[in-house]
Scaffold this active site. Structure first.
Site, short mmCIF file in Angstrom:
data_model
loop_
_atom_site.label_atom_id
_atom_site.label_comp_id
_atom_site.label_asym_id
_atom_site.label_seq_id
_atom_site.Cartn_x
_atom_site.Cartn_y
_atom_site.Cartn_z
N ASP A 350 -11.12 59.35 14.17
CA ASP A 350 -12.45 60.04 14.47
C ASP A 350 -12.39 61.26 14.47
O ASP A 350 -11.43 62.04 14.20
CB ASP A 350 -13.30 59.35 15.41
CG ASP A 350 -12.63 59.78 16.81
OD1 ASP A 350 -13.02 60.77 17.37
OD2 ASP A 350 -11.81 59.10 17.11
N HIS A 677 -6.31 53.50 10.07
CA HIS A 677 -7.68 53.90 10.49
C HIS A 677 -7.90 55.28 10.67
O HIS A 677 -7.52 56.03 11.40
CB HIS A 677 -8.04 53.24 11.83
CG HIS A 677 -9.31 53.45 12.33
ND1 HIS A 677 -10.53 52.74 11.61
CD2 HIS A 677 -9.79 54.47 13.09
CE1 HIS A 677 -11.82 53.26 12.09
NE2 HIS A 677 -11.21 54.19 13.02
N ASP A 725 -2.06 46.25 8.16
CA ASP A 725 -2.17 47.47 7.82
C ASP A 725 -3.54 47.77 6.78
O ASP A 725 -3.45 47.67 5.72
CB ASP A 725 -1.05 47.94 6.54
CG ASP A 725 -1.26 49.41 6.09
OD1 ASP A 725 -1.67 49.91 6.85
OD2 ASP A 725 -0.58 49.60 4.95
N GLU A 734 -4.37 52.53 14.32
CA GLU A 734 -4.81 53.98 14.09
C GLU A 734 -3.62 54.85 13.70
O GLU A 734 -2.65 54.53 14.20
CB GLU A 734 -5.73 54.18 15.33
CG GLU A 734 -6.60 55.24 15.33
CD GLU A 734 -7.60 55.51 16.19
OE1 GLU A 734 -8.58 56.27 16.09
OE2 GLU A 734 -7.53 54.52 17.23
#
Length: 763
Positions: A350, A677, A725, A734
């Site tokens: 993020d 991610h 994956d 992540e």
């Protein structure tokens, strides 16, 4: 896995509509599964999404929205993503809905990557003021389907109106995830050092030793022997044998191990194997920089992007960030100032920036460099100026310190200004006020940002890292070193004034993770240790020796951002000082490494992590790597090659010697993780975006499988199997700065050891 476009044939569709009150959602038939989450809206609206600015309202126990007047049906949608469907299977979609007036809506089930002609289900439903229950039965095509599918209700094209949904259900056979595990002979897919350990693992039901051969790329047999049966491996549940082919000490490329009809992926035996990994693992940080444009001529053209969070629309920017609005669990805290917190590294997948995670990541880069100042086995100049692809190369400063400084300067900005309540404490984090979706470039993030409450843990992280930096910049940039030492001292004093200001565990719902830590004795120990090593002052020595952790075992449970005493202990052992009991401290590091090596000896896949409860945690690969840091430090203290060999064998697991046959380091190995991610390393969602940079390490298997993809696909998994994956599987796949900093530290150590050929004596 990449979401490929596939032509979908027309599905079989049966529809039924009935008016009246919505029935209770019935029991799911045997062999079937409810595939939607929160279709009754008992827990709010998540994970249902809307577009067109519609705000879900679940106050009545339904999901209601005010639909705007948009021209097209798809201009206003309610939907749910991440639904896995089996090919050639029957599914039943049911929902109850009502509207403020007569309207026609379109229920649809389709691949997430939609193209015309692709829906499995697409129909019309007429609604009115009385609730209508609709049921649709459809069959998916009997061919491979995309892994990501969605249910959506297209509401546009009918003018403005209110609509409410309840009891939305999609029932059908559960998705069965069958991973591609590759050959049963599991090897380090990058390869092995000529004078290093060479081990492989074979998944086999054979109960007796089996012959193996090492074969060159041209078919020549280079070595041979028999496997060693190991029984059932607890972390994988598989019966396995091991192979030790360390006796082969030549260099070779494209070689394979063969056992019976099974042949491994190809690999190299080469003394230079790990030189590129050292620099690639450090490359991750430049492309994760916030507050600056990423230069494609430096990072590679596919990684070029605009600066994120610099106040250029749609960004709200990090140049004047206010404190978060008061929450009931914040004990009345707020602030009336704004801070410029531009710069730093984005933490993970993020756009948040977290001091505790950023602290340990920055420290590990500093430690990677500081190790070269004191260890005997180093590759001179390998971390000097102009050794990394960073904008600052050529400035006379080691590039790794330039990179670390980028985040250090951000950490300094997170300190509460003088004259304010909690002055000199450090804000725990800064991130968006709401979660954003994938994919999303940092420069396109439209959400406002907020500073979160200062914490004792964050304050001591800054103190420890700034103290470490102060001694490394003392000769390079005395003014910056002075700023760092001042910040370290003031933060340390502030933490003593506020020793129990903990990051609330509830502060992980809106836009970022909590990173809660309500045990900070380890942070006090780490900060005192670094301040003592930098200043030599007796008051810091008194603090660290009085801390109960000074004589405790700080290695058996491993270290990570929330448990950092081991960092202070290892520096006390390796950085010269007048510490009164330094000999005992050094001995404790060696004993900690001995314990880890002994556990590794019982691991059939060579892991350097053996959790007491048998469950792998979030970021298990970083646990493996951090334990390798401890073992490598024992090598630096003793020169015993057995410790370096242990680190190398631990790398084997990360680079493909695991039950999945997966290299967890992007760009390294035949079958490597590349869909981690991330909102901007997101090629599997948007082909115009890149995969993570070469040298990015995935978090790896996680027994808790908290994300929807993992929990749906991996339920009941044994530890090594708890991985996929897939970019949406954030609990297992992540990427984070503190995991890559651990990889960078270990890769640099291994590159040093291989360059100096420090293993030959014992192999």
């Amino acid at each position: 896995m990449v979401l490929t476009r596939r032509r979908i044939v027309a599905p079989l569709l049966v529809m039924a509509l009935s008016a009246g009150s919505a029935p209770a959602m019935g029991a799911v038939p045997d062999g079937q599964e409810e595939l939607l989450v929160n279709g009754t809206f008992d827990t709010g609206s998540d994970p249902w999404w809307t577009n067109a600015g519609m705000t879900p309202d679940t106050a009545t126990g339904e999901l209601c929205v005010d639909v705007p007047d948009v021209a097209n049906p798809w201009g206003a949608i309610i939907g749910q993503n991440d639904i896995a469907l089996q090919p050639g299977s029957e599914y039943v979609l049911t929902f109850t809905a009502r509207a403020a007036r007569a309207v026609t809506i379109r229920p649809i089930v389709q691949p997430a990557e939609y193209a015309p002609g692709d829906p499995y289900l697409s129909s019309d439903a007429q609604l009115g003021t009385d609730p209508v229950t609709a049921t649709y039965t459809f069959v998916t095509p009997d061919q491979e389907l995309p892994v990501a599918n969605q249910v959506q209700f297209q509401l546009g094209g009918e003018g403005a109106y209110e609509v409410c949904f309840d009891d939305i259900s999609l029932v059908g056979p559960p998705y069965v995830h069958v991973p591609e595990t590759g050959p049963s002979v599991k090897v380090n897919q990058l390869g092995y050092l000529p004078d290093g350990p060479k081990n492989a693992t074979v998944v086999t039901e054979a109960t007796t030793a089996q012959p193996w051969t090492l074969v060159s790329d041209s078919g020549w047999v280079l070595a041979g022997g028999d496997t060693a049966p190991q029984g059932v491996d607890p972390s994988s549940g598989e019966a396995v044998h091991t192979i030790d082919f360390s006796s082969y000490a030549g260099e070779a490329h494209g070689v394979r191990l063969t056992v019976g009809d099974e042949t491994s992926h190809p690999f190299d035996i080469d003394a230079q194997l790990y030189q590129e990994l050292r620099t690639d693992a450090m490359r991750f940080f430049y492309t994760n920089r916030s507050g600056t444009a990423i230069d494609g001529s430096i990072a590679g053209t596919e990684y070029a992007r605009d600066a994120g969070h610099v106040g250029v629309l749609p960004n709200q920017g990090d140049n004047a960030v206010p404190c978060q609005e008061p929450k009931e669990w914040m004990d009345g805290w707020t602030c009336d100032y704004q801070l410029d917190v531009t710069g730093g590294w984005y933490d993970a997948g993020d756009h948040g920036k977290y001091v505790v995670n950023g602290g340990i990541a920055t420290y590990q880069l500093l430690s990677t460099y500081e190790r070269t100042l004191h260890a005997d086995v180093v590759d001179p100049g390998a971390l000097a100026d102009s050794t990394l692809q960073v904008p600052e190369r050529g400035n006379g400063v080691p590039d790794i310190l330039d990179e670390a400084r980028w985040n250090l300067e951000f950490l300094l900005k997170m300190q509460v200004p003088d004259g304010e309540p909690l002055a000199d404490m450090v804000h725990h984090k800064v991130h968006d006020v709401e979660w954003t979706g994938l994919p999303l470039l940092p420069s396109e993030d439209p959400k406002p940002r907020a500073l979160h409450r200062p914490s004792t843990a964050a304050t001591l992280n800054l103190s420890a890292v700034a103290a470490t930096g102060a001694r490394l910049w003392e000769e390079i940039d005395p003014e910056f070193a002075g700023d760092l030492l001042h910040a370290s001292r003031t933060a340390y004093a502030a933490a003593h004034e506020h020793p129990d200001l903990f990051a609330p565990r509830a502060d992980g719902q809106d836009g970022g993770g909590a990173y809660a830590d309500d045990e900070v004795q380890d942070e006090f120990y780490w900060a005192a240790a670094e301040l003592f090593l930098t200043t030599g002052e007796a008051r810091y020595e008194r603090d660290l020796t009085a801390n109960p952790l000074h004589k405790s075992d700080v290695f058996s449970e491993g270290f990570y951002w929330g448990s950092v005493a081991a960092l202070g202990r290892m520096d006390l052992a390796t950085v010269p000082s007048r510490l009164s009991d330094r000999h005992r401290v050094r001995r404790s590091v060696i004993e900690g490494a001995d314990h880890l090596v002994a556990l590794q000896a019982d691991e059939a896949f060579g892991q350097t992590y053996t959790p007491a409860d048998g469950r792998y945690p979030w970021g298990s690969n970083s646990s493996m790597l951090n334990n390798q840091v401890v073992i490598a430090t024992a090598f630096d203290l003793t020169g015993n090659p057995a410790y370096a060999r242990s680190v190398l064998e631990g790398f084997d697991y990360l680079l493909g010697r695991n039950v999945l046959g997966k290299s967890y380091v992007t760009g390294y190995g035949t079958d490597d993780a590349r869909n981690q991610h991330s909102r901007w390393y997101a090629r599997s969602l948007d082909p115009s975006l890149p995969n993570p940079p070469r040298g990015s390490v995935s978090g790896g298997p996680n027994s808790s499988i908290q994300d929807p993809i993992s929990s749906a696909w991996l339920e009941g998994c044994l530890p090594q199997w708890c991985y996929v994956d897939d970019i949406r599987a954030w609990a297992v796949n992540e990427i984070t700065i503190n995991w890559n900093s651990a990889l960078a530290w270990v890769a640099s150590f291994v590159a040093d050891v291989s360059a100096r050929r420090a293993l030959a004596e014992h192999c």
